[in-house]
Write an enzyme that holds these catalytic residues in place. Structure first.
Site, PDB file in Angstrom:
ATOM      1  N   CYS A  37      16.702  72.929  61.145  1.00 23.81           N
ATOM      2  CA  CYS A  37      16.836  74.217  60.390  1.00 23.81           C
ATOM      3  C   CYS A  37      16.887  75.197  60.880  1.00 23.81           C
ATOM      4  O   CYS A  37      16.585  75.665  61.767  1.00 23.81           O
ATOM      5  CB  CYS A  37      16.219  74.104  59.231  1.00 23.81           C
ATOM      6  SG  CYS A  37      14.577  74.187  58.824  1.00 23.81           S
ATOM      7  N   HIS A  66       6.552  70.643  64.157  1.00 23.24           N
ATOM      8  CA  HIS A  66       6.077  69.021  64.344  1.00 23.24           C
ATOM      9  C   HIS A  66       7.336  68.211  65.503  1.00 23.24           C
ATOM     10  O   HIS A  66       8.014  67.439  64.310  1.00 23.24           O
ATOM     11  CB  HIS A  66       6.018  68.465  63.373  1.00 23.24           C
ATOM     12  CG  HIS A  66       4.951  69.133  62.534  1.00 23.24           C
ATOM     13  ND1 HIS A  66       4.496  69.164  60.994  1.00 23.24           N
ATOM     14  CD2 HIS A  66       3.642  70.058  63.129  1.00 23.24           C
ATOM     15  CE1 HIS A  66       3.019  69.524  60.609  1.00 23.24           C
ATOM     16  NE2 HIS A  66       2.836  70.300  62.036  1.00 23.24           N
ATOM     17  N   HIS A 149      -1.412  68.973  55.391  1.00 19.33           N
ATOM     18  CA  HIS A 149      -0.103  69.585  55.422  1.00 19.33           C
ATOM     19  C   HIS A 149      -0.739  70.911  55.808  1.00 19.33           C
ATOM     20  O   HIS A 149      -1.119  72.207  54.846  1.00 19.33           O
ATOM     21  CB  HIS A 149       0.549  69.768  55.285  1.00 19.33           C
ATOM     22  CG  HIS A 149       1.775  69.698  55.873  1.00 19.33           C
ATOM     23  ND1 HIS A 149       2.639  70.895  55.814  1.00 19.33           N
ATOM     24  CD2 HIS A 149       2.443  68.822  56.312  1.00 19.33           C
ATOM     25  CE1 HIS A 149       3.524  70.056  56.795  1.00 19.33           C
ATOM     26  NE2 HIS A 149       4.182  69.289  57.105  1.00 19.33           N
ATOM     27  N   GLU A 151       1.248  73.207  56.105  1.00 24.30           N
ATOM     28  CA  GLU A 151       2.298  74.857  55.344  1.00 24.30           C
ATOM     29  C   GLU A 151       1.331  74.675  53.613  1.00 24.30           C
ATOM     30  O   GLU A 151       1.079  75.359  53.576  1.00 24.30           O
ATOM     31  CB  GLU A 151       3.245  73.716  55.181  1.00 24.30           C
ATOM     32  CG  GLU A 151       4.435  75.114  54.264  1.00 24.30           C
ATOM     33  CD  GLU A 151       5.905  74.034  53.418  1.00 24.30           C
ATOM     34  OE1 GLU A 151       5.933  74.290  52.600  1.00 24.30           O
ATOM     35  OE2 GLU A 151       6.241  73.260  53.844  1.00 24.30           O
ATOM     36  N   THR A 189       7.723  72.399  51.515  1.00 22.32           N
ATOM     37  CA  THR A 189       8.967  72.655  51.314  1.00 22.32           C
ATOM     38  C   THR A 189       9.275  71.307  51.803  1.00 22.32           C
ATOM     39  O   THR A 189      10.797  71.027  52.159  1.00 22.32           O
ATOM     40  CB  THR A 189       9.212  74.135  52.268  1.00 22.32           C
ATOM     41  OG1 THR A 189       8.907  73.621  53.252  1.00 22.32           O
ATOM     42  CG2 THR A 189       8.567  75.707  52.186  1.00 22.32           C
ATOM     43  N   CYS A 219      12.550  73.128  50.781  1.00 19.03           N
ATOM     44  CA  CYS A 219      14.119  74.012  51.577  1.00 19.03           C
ATOM     45  C   CYS A 219      15.289  72.949  51.464  1.00 19.03           C
ATOM     46  O   CYS A 219      15.477  72.099  51.733  1.00 19.03           O
ATOM     47  CB  CYS A 219      13.110  73.395  53.245  1.00 19.03           C
ATOM     48  SG  CYS A 219      14.384  73.815  54.333  1.00 19.03           S
ATOM     49  N   SER A 247       5.708  64.987  61.206  1.00 23.03           N
ATOM     50  CA  SER A 247       6.880  65.988  60.237  1.00 23.03           C
ATOM     51  C   SER A 247       7.323  64.793  59.333  1.00 23.03           C
ATOM     52  O   SER A 247       7.781  64.302  59.051  1.00 23.03           O
ATOM     53  CB  SER A 247       8.224  65.689  61.177  1.00 23.03           C
ATOM     54  OG  SER A 247       9.406  66.485  60.784  1.00 23.03           O
ATOM     55  N   ASN A 249       9.771  65.774  57.242  1.00 18.93           N
ATOM     56  CA  ASN A 249      10.460  65.686  56.646  1.00 18.93           C
ATOM     57  C   ASN A 249      11.262  64.908  56.779  1.00 18.93           C
ATOM     58  O   ASN A 249      12.258  64.259  56.437  1.00 18.93           O
ATOM     59  CB  ASN A 249      11.779  67.519  56.319  1.00 18.93           C
ATOM     60  CG  ASN A 249      11.475  67.959  58.056  1.00 18.93           C
ATOM     61  OD1 ASN A 249      13.168  67.029  58.057  1.00 18.93           O
ATOM     62  ND2 ASN A 249      10.659  67.939  58.183  1.00 18.93           N
ATOM     63  N   SER A 292      12.967  69.332  62.650  1.00 22.04           N
ATOM     64  CA  SER A 292      12.439  69.876  63.592  1.00 22.04           C
ATOM     65  C   SER A 292      13.176  69.501  65.403  1.00 22.04           C
ATOM     66  O   SER A 292      12.115  69.289  65.743  1.00 22.04           O
ATOM     67  CB  SER A 292      11.244  69.826  64.013  1.00 22.04           C
ATOM     68  OG  SER A 292      10.597  68.713  63.229  1.00 22.04           O
TER      69      SER A 292
END
EC number: 1.17.7.4
Length: 336
Positions: A37, A66, A149, A151, A189, A219, A247, A249, A292
């Site tokens: 992204c 990640h 996490h 974030e 996100t 996101c 990761s 996502n 990622s």
């Protein structure tokens, strides 16, 4: 940014599928968009440009993104990954990861006279700004995300006295607020859109006055990758998600694939991790990758599958992404 128009979601057998028929109808559905992204692209380039400018070694707090391959590749080039700023020699260069950091981390870096370069994704920064804004207005902030996490730790650190972490729908019953008319939710996100909205619905059942964030926190790239997987999953005997286990996502994409009808779904970092037993009796394989993940890793999986007769690759395109984030100011090339 992404297009709102579904571009190529028809996943009937392609006109050139004669080879697939020869292989017993084997085919691959390749999700688009997938992989890097804008925030990850910016973060990785930030580290590369910092290496060019300052030379090795440079330091990165936590993993820049990640992904095992990305981290290992940068480590080979002279990047030193640390858990905290107190592991960085005084006066050295340190890059903050795409996941963001709390004000306490900035203060710690300043105390050690570190030269900091912030690679935080602008979409994460937006959530930080929302947290600070609503804390100033004395709201209770319900932050939907996964405990531990990076974030989440960074966002919560912006307003620790106002933020409560809500780690999924089952955590809702443990939430308490001071004033039900001043409650807002924000989110990590990289979550599953569906699970996040289930958590929001449960929160709203408890707190009818719960306010939504000013703009969607999840996101755009996370959402786009999940939409593409949902489009192809019902046709798939197997979905392979390329991505690392830390990761968020990428892990969510496996869950989304299974929830959308894929018969099986697995997460792998590299093609060599694909278990050949997964392919037994499988005709249609869906392929995607987390936000990622560099495309070279997807190509490795596609090449491996081609060796097993899955040479017919059909795209499943649900959005076009054109968003690009500028590098941190100190790394931008100045025009003559």
């Amino acid at each position: 940014m992404s297009s709102a128009i579904s571009l190529n979601v028809g996943i009937a057998r392609s006109a050139g599928a004669g080879n697939a028929d020869a292989d017993g109808g084997k085919r691959v559905l390749l999700a688009e968009p997938r992989g890097y992204c804008a925030g990850v692209d910016r973060a990785v380039e930030t580290v590369e440009k910092t290496l060019e400018k300052h030379g090795a070694p440079i330091y990165v707090r936590k993993e820049i993104v990640h992904n095992r391959h990305v981290v290992e590749t940068l480590r080979e080039r002279g990047v030193v990954f640390v858990d905290e700023t107190d592991e960085v020699p005084e006066g050295a260069v340190v890059v903050f990861s795409a996941h963001g950091v709390s004000p306490a981390v900035h203060e710690s870096a300043a105390a050690r006279n570190l030269h900091t370069i912030d690679a935080t994704c602008p979409l994460v920064t937006k959530v930080h700004q929302e947290a600070k804004r609503f804390a100033r207005d004395d709201y209770d902030i319900l932050l939907i995300g996964h405990e531990g996490h990076e974030e989440v730790e960074g966002t919560a650190g912006e307003a620790p006295d106002h933020v409560q972490l809500v780690d999924g729908p089952d955590a809702v019953d443990r939430v308490s607020v001071r004033d039900e008319s001043k409650v807002i939710w924000l989110s990590q996100t990289t979550l599953s859109v569906d699970e996040t909205m289930e958590t929001v619905q449960r929160l709203r059942a408890r707190f009818p006055g719960l306010q939504d964030p000013p703009s969607d926190d999840i996101c755009y790239a996370t959402q786009n990758r999940q939409v593409a997987v949902k489009a192809m999953a019902p046709e798939c005997d197997l979905v392979i998600v390329v991505g690392s286990r830390n990761s968020s996502n990428s892990v969510r994409l496996v869950e989304v694939a299974l929830g959308a009808g894929a018969k099986a779904a697995h997460l792998v970092d590299f093609a060599r991790e694909v278990d050949q037993a997964w392919l037994d009796g499988v005709r249609t394989i869906g392929i995607t990758s987390g936000a990622s993940v560099p495309e070279i890793l997807v190509r490795g999986v596609l090449d491996m599958l081609a060796e097993h007769g899955y040479s017919d690759v059909q795209p499943v395109t649900t959005a076009n992404e054109t968003l690009v984030f500028a590098l941190p100011r100190e790394l931008r090339t100045t025009r003559p």
